[in-house]
Write a protein that holds these residues in place. Structure first.
Motif, mmCIF file in Angstrom:
data_model
loop_
_atom_site.group_PDB
_atom_site.id
_atom_site.type_symbol
_atom_site.label_atom_id
_atom_site.label_comp_id
_atom_site.label_asym_id
_atom_site.label_seq_id
_atom_site.Cartn_x
_atom_site.Cartn_y
_atom_site.Cartn_z
ATOM 1 N N CYS A 153 -35.483 -28.715 1.794
ATOM 2 C CA CYS A 153 -36.255 -29.715 2.465
ATOM 3 C C CYS A 153 -35.595 -30.920 2.703
ATOM 4 N N SER A 154 -36.248 -31.793 3.618
ATOM 5 C CA SER A 154 -35.434 -33.048 3.917
ATOM 6 C C SER A 154 -35.386 -34.052 2.630
ATOM 7 N N ARG A 155 -34.414 -34.659 2.660
ATOM 8 C CA ARG A 155 -34.182 -35.579 1.549
ATOM 9 C C ARG A 155 -34.656 -37.083 2.064
ATOM 10 N N ILE A 156 -36.014 -36.885 2.313
ATOM 11 C CA ILE A 156 -36.626 -38.390 2.697
ATOM 12 C C ILE A 156 -37.863 -38.469 1.992
ATOM 13 N N GLY A 157 -38.584 -39.549 1.712
ATOM 14 C CA GLY A 157 -39.808 -40.008 1.143
ATOM 15 C C GLY A 157 -39.787 -39.115 -0.167
ATOM 16 N N GLY A 158 -40.698 -38.902 -0.481
ATOM 17 C CA GLY A 158 -41.443 -38.138 -1.873
ATOM 18 C C GLY A 158 -40.882 -36.599 -1.987
ATOM 19 N N LEU A 159 -40.231 -36.071 -0.746
ATOM 20 C CA LEU A 159 -40.114 -34.673 -1.057
ATOM 21 C C LEU A 159 -38.844 -34.545 -2.158
ATOM 22 N N GLN A 160 -38.024 -35.428 -2.104
ATOM 23 C CA GLN A 160 -36.843 -35.484 -3.177
ATOM 24 C C GLN A 160 -37.385 -35.820 -4.829
ATOM 25 N N ASP A 161 -38.756 -36.242 -4.962
ATOM 26 C CA ASP A 161 -39.243 -36.322 -6.068
ATOM 27 C C ASP A 161 -39.924 -34.890 -6.414
ATOM 28 N N ILE A 162 -40.170 -34.126 -5.613
ATOM 29 C CA ILE A 162 -41.040 -33.054 -5.677
ATOM 30 C C ILE A 162 -39.757 -31.697 -6.342
ATOM 31 N N VAL A 163 -38.825 -31.676 -4.935
ATOM 32 C CA VAL A 163 -37.918 -30.660 -5.153
ATOM 33 C C VAL A 163 -36.715 -31.101 -5.836
ATOM 34 N N ASP A 164 -36.318 -30.320 -6.972
ATOM 35 C CA ASP A 164 -35.117 -30.815 -7.817
ATOM 36 C C ASP A 164 -33.721 -30.075 -7.029
ATOM 37 N N ASP A 165 -33.024 -30.939 -6.382
ATOM 38 C CA ASP A 165 -31.842 -30.449 -5.817
ATOM 39 C C ASP A 165 -30.870 -29.651 -6.873
ATOM 40 N N GLY A 166 -30.678 -28.402 -6.436
ATOM 41 C CA GLY A 166 -30.044 -27.310 -6.901
ATOM 42 C C GLY A 166 -30.694 -26.621 -8.253
ATOM 43 N N VAL A 167 -32.114 -26.971 -8.380
ATOM 44 C CA VAL A 167 -32.843 -26.205 -9.294
ATOM 45 C C VAL A 167 -34.012 -25.409 -8.617
ATOM 46 N N SER A 168 -35.042 -26.088 -7.833
ATOM 47 C CA SER A 168 -36.074 -25.356 -7.024
ATOM 48 C C SER A 168 -35.570 -25.317 -5.660
#
Length: 168
Positions: A153-168
């Motif tokens: 997903c895009s690394r903007i706004g709240g998306l980076q709070d939901i998706v853990d980079d390298g995990v999900s």
């Protein structure tokens, strides 16, 4: 709205402000809302699902087919990798000519009811949400995580709070 802001009704007459992500909380704090009154309560999904190991053979997108959801970004990506199949589930009546602009490896499957959407998820090798705007808390991300589907997903706004980079 102007009267409520001028009269401080949003600040003086509210006990708790609930946001879906830390990103949204930071926005409220920046706008002068009291940090001690803000809580983060993420969206959730209550349906139990089984992780699928069926034939996962396409990159999937599910949601509103619109410009701000980044659908054109996904179509452009599909052009660069023609050997990989892409499917988009959602109503595209706002952009009726979009399917004719997509390459052969990109298929629009339309709006899907729950049972059909479950089957759609089961076929996803990964899920992509290329939003170009600040999302709230898209339920599709939780639905795909529960099924063990990797998310891009895009690394903007709240998306980076939901998706853990390298995990999900």
């Amino acid at each position: 709205n102007w009267g409520a802001r001028k009269g401080r009704f949003f600040l003086d007459h509210v006990d708790v402000f609930a946001t879906l992500t830390e990103f949204q909380k930071k926005i409220l704090i920046r706008e002068g809302y009291p940090v001690e009154q803000i809580v983060v309560i993420p969206n959730m999904v209550t349906d139990a699902v089984e992780e699928s190991s069926e034939n996962r053979d396409y990159v999937g997108f599910a949601g509103r087919i619109s410009k701000e959801k980044g659908i054109q970004v996904l179509i452009d990506a599909s052009r660069r990798i023609p050997d990989i199949q892409f499917r988009a589930a959602g109503n595209f009546e706002r952009l009726p000519n979009l399917p004719t602009q997509a390459p052969k490896n990109f298929k629009f499957v339309g709006h899907l009811a729950k049972e059909s959407l479950d089957a759609f998820y089961a076929g996803c090798r990964m899920f992509v949400l290329p939003s170009t705007w600040f999302e709230g808390f898209p339920i599709v991300l939780v639905e795909t995580m529960l099924r063990g589907i990797p998310i891009v997903c895009s690394r903007i706004g709240g998306l980076q709070d939901i998706v853990d980079d390298g995990v999900s």
